[in-house]
Design an enzyme around this catalytic site. Structure first.
Site, PDB file in Angstrom:
ATOM      1  N   ASP A  70       0.852  -1.179   0.000  1.00 32.61           N
ATOM      2  CA  ASP A  70       0.000   0.000   0.000  1.00 32.61           C
ATOM      3  C   ASP A  70       0.893   1.235   0.000  1.00 32.61           C
ATOM      4  O   ASP A  70       2.097   1.136   0.230  1.00 32.61           O
ATOM      5  CB  ASP A  70      -0.994  -0.004   1.164  1.00 32.61           C
ATOM      6  CG  ASP A  70      -0.349   0.165   2.526  1.00 32.61           C
ATOM      7  OD1 ASP A  70       0.807  -0.272   2.694  1.00 32.61           O
ATOM      8  OD2 ASP A  70      -0.994   0.716   3.424  1.00 32.61           O
ATOM      9  N   TYR A  72       2.958   4.721   0.793  1.00 32.29           N
ATOM     10  CA  TYR A  72       3.588   5.306   1.980  1.00 32.29           C
ATOM     11  C   TYR A  72       2.560   6.177   2.702  1.00 32.29           C
ATOM     12  O   TYR A  72       1.745   6.844   2.058  1.00 32.29           O
ATOM     13  CB  TYR A  72       4.783   6.174   1.583  1.00 32.29           C
ATOM     14  CG  TYR A  72       5.930   5.422   0.951  1.00 32.29           C
ATOM     15  CD1 TYR A  72       6.564   4.370   1.617  1.00 32.29           C
ATOM     16  CD2 TYR A  72       6.415   5.794  -0.305  1.00 32.29           C
ATOM     17  CE1 TYR A  72       7.642   3.702   1.047  1.00 32.29           C
ATOM     18  CE2 TYR A  72       7.493   5.127  -0.884  1.00 32.29           C
ATOM     19  CZ  TYR A  72       8.098   4.086  -0.206  1.00 32.29           C
ATOM     20  OH  TYR A  72       9.162   3.425  -0.780  1.00 32.29           O
ATOM     21  N   PHE A  83       6.746   2.033  -4.139  1.00 30.37           N
ATOM     22  CA  PHE A  83       8.107   2.191  -3.630  1.00 30.37           C
ATOM     23  C   PHE A  83       8.735   3.553  -3.935  1.00 30.37           C
ATOM     24  O   PHE A  83       9.776   3.892  -3.384  1.00 30.37           O
ATOM     25  CB  PHE A  83       9.039   1.084  -4.154  1.00 30.37           C
ATOM     26  CG  PHE A  83       8.716  -0.287  -3.656  1.00 30.37           C
ATOM     27  CD1 PHE A  83       8.986  -0.637  -2.347  1.00 30.37           C
ATOM     28  CD2 PHE A  83       8.129  -1.228  -4.485  1.00 30.37           C
ATOM     29  CE1 PHE A  83       8.686  -1.906  -1.863  1.00 30.37           C
ATOM     30  CE2 PHE A  83       7.822  -2.511  -4.020  1.00 30.37           C
ATOM     31  CZ  PHE A  83       8.104  -2.843  -2.707  1.00 30.37           C
ATOM     32  N   HIS A 201      10.972  -9.324   0.804  1.00 27.82           N
ATOM     33  CA  HIS A 201      10.694  -7.902   0.638  1.00 27.82           C
ATOM     34  C   HIS A 201      11.974  -7.090   0.889  1.00 27.82           C
ATOM     35  O   HIS A 201      12.824  -7.498   1.682  1.00 27.82           O
ATOM     36  CB  HIS A 201       9.604  -7.501   1.645  1.00 27.82           C
ATOM     37  CG  HIS A 201       8.999  -6.175   1.386  1.00 27.82           C
ATOM     38  ND1 HIS A 201       9.551  -4.999   1.858  1.00 27.82           N
ATOM     39  CD2 HIS A 201       7.867  -5.816   0.704  1.00 27.82           C
ATOM     40  CE1 HIS A 201       8.801  -3.984   1.477  1.00 27.82           C
ATOM     41  NE2 HIS A 201       7.773  -4.439   0.782  1.00 27.82           N
TER      42      HIS A 201
END
Length: 239
Positions: A70, A72, A83, A201
């Site tokens: 989701d 920031y 990202f 991740h």
């Protein structure tokens, strides 16, 4: 008309069959109404440019897909690309590790900024699976309905003709692997035209751990080599 309705109106035509179907579904209307109610109550919702990933990466130009979870949730951070942060915004830890792996893998210089828009403009779909978030509350819109839309987008990209690379970082993204494989099967398409890459991740909590650490995964080079074999170029530079 709500802010989200206006955002749906601005989605490029090539993505609209998918986004319009969701928008006019009961689940889509419920999501739009819930988020509008929050905004009317003074709640800050990020990002303003909800569909930046679709606007910057045209459907027939998708070469690679990087899935985030989701947006920031800090002020000034989210701008609609997974990202990514705009130039001048402090680089979050996960993005810092992405940049480090890019340099380790391909020898590219680390850019001064954390904006990944250059990737989006040349065929890298930077898609979060949830497209909005409440300020200061991570995953606050998870389970509200965005997943139905983003699953449909992932399915469509997997079924579309042409070679594609899916870069699935972390358990959340990796859960979409079966969706991608199912879409390929249903399209009766050559499985060799898709490359699915999996690792942990890039978060500092997991980037160097487990059987498939993010650091050292070589995904950027593998994706580039795969596309070259298919007669296409994939440029990871962020100058």
């Amino acid at each position: 008309m709500t802010m989200l309705d206006l955002a749906f109106d601005e989605v490029p035509l090539d993505w609209r069959p998918i986004t319009d179907a969701f928008r006019h579904s009961p689940q889509g209307r419920a999501l739009i109404d819930q988020i509008e109610a929050q905004r009317q109550a003074g709640v800050m919702v990020y990002p303003d440019d909800v569909f930046a990933a679709l606007r910057l990466t045209r459907r027939d130009q998708v070469k690679a897909v990087i899935l985030g979870q989701d947006p920031y949730h800090g002020p000034g951070q989210a701008h609609g690309l997974a990202f990514s942060v705009l130039p001048g915004v402090a680089i979050p830890p996960s993005l810092r590790n992405i940049r480090k792996e890019l340099t380790r893998d391909l020898g590219m210089p680390v850019p001064a900024h954390g904006c990944l828009q250059a990737w989006a403009q040349q065929g890298v779909l930077l898609l979060n699976t949830v497209l909005t978030v409440v300020a200061g509350q991570a995953a606050s819109h998870a389970g509200w309905g965005w997943e139905a839309l983003t699953d449909a987008l992932i399915t469509a990209v997997a079924a579309d003709v042409g070679p594609k690379v899916f870069m699935l970082w972390g358990a959340h993204a990796q859960r979409k692997g079966s969706l991608i494989e199912q879409a390929l099967t249903q399209a009766a398409s050559d499985p060799s035209r898709l490359l699915i890459l999996r690792s942990n991740h890039p978060s500092p909590l997991s980037a160097t751990r487990g059987a498939e650490p993010f650091v050292g995964n070589g995904h950027f080079g593998q994706a580039q080599a795969f596309m070259q074999q298919k007669g296409q170029q994939l440029d990871w530079s962020l100058a």
